[in-house]
Design an enzyme around this catalytic site. Sequence first.
Site, short mmCIF file in Angstrom:
data_model
loop_
_atom_site.label_atom_id
_atom_site.label_comp_id
_atom_site.label_asym_id
_atom_site.label_seq_id
_atom_site.Cartn_x
_atom_site.Cartn_y
_atom_site.Cartn_z
N SER A 100 -3.73 4.27 -6.01
CA SER A 100 -3.05 2.98 -5.91
C SER A 100 -2.04 3.04 -4.78
CB SER A 100 -2.33 2.65 -7.23
OG SER A 100 -1.67 1.40 -7.16
N HIS B 295 -1.89 -4.03 -0.27
CA HIS B 295 -2.16 -3.37 -1.55
C HIS B 295 -3.61 -2.88 -1.52
CE1 HIS B 295 -4.27 -3.99 -5.50
NE2 HIS B 295 -3.40 -3.07 -5.85
#
Length: 280
Positions: free
Chosen positions: A104, A118
């Site tokens: 992540s 992201h």
Amino acid sequence: MQPLDLQQQSARSWFESLRDRICASFEAIEREAGSDATFAYTPWDRIDPSGAPGGGGVRGVMKGKVFEKVGVNVSTVGGTFEGDFAKSIHGAAEDPRFFATGISLVAHMANPHVPAVHMNTRFLVTTKRWFGGGADLNPPIPYAEDTADFHAAMQAACNAHDPAYYPRFKQWADDYFYIPHRGVHRGVGGIFYDHLSTDWDDDFAFTRDVGEAFLSIYPQLVRRRMAMPFDDADRARQLEWRGRYAEFNLVYDRGTLFGLKTGGNIDAILMSLPPLATWS
């Protein structure tokens, strides 16, 4: 946590190797800007609700001249979902045991002209096995060229596997990265996919290609914009936009909820939040 099988270990190794390459790429950009910033890595362990070891991960954070705050985390966890949360997870309603491994990443940039970003890809096992993830661009000051190039990279990764993937996963991102109470999207989109379980080898190859596409395109966008001049109005626009980003991650993001509900590391889960933000 149970010993990993070949698929689980292969996915874990890939996510960790991708982390290493992304972090090296971002540190190289800092060097180009005359900064000696590096990632600080913090390992963490998870205890399952049963009291047994539940895996863990490594939180990586860098605060530099170009990257005001960037986090790149990897984790590999397993155990048992607690209570009714199991019913909300694909394949866990009948058996709450699970395994999850993934990467992540969230980057908040010093220059408002450089898009924040992201990226997350993951492999989960319950009574079913699947991949999920994607990447989306979040510019405080959007540029059509950057948006087009980012989407082109994601589309190329999709088209290498199934021409139907890009329109489907682009729409999924548009629907997911939306802030209903504001009536706005979080950024300019990208791709998002989940519960991908057609063929394990093909799905894993696609997930790797998403990571490669991100590693190829995002540093290009950073270098394109990182030396652009900006003023107080640009910075104010960036900080208010970051408030919207924080609202989405705290109210709607499923990954945040998954981490909190499974006893993940709080600092790693909330590394997605910007270092500074404003609400007017």
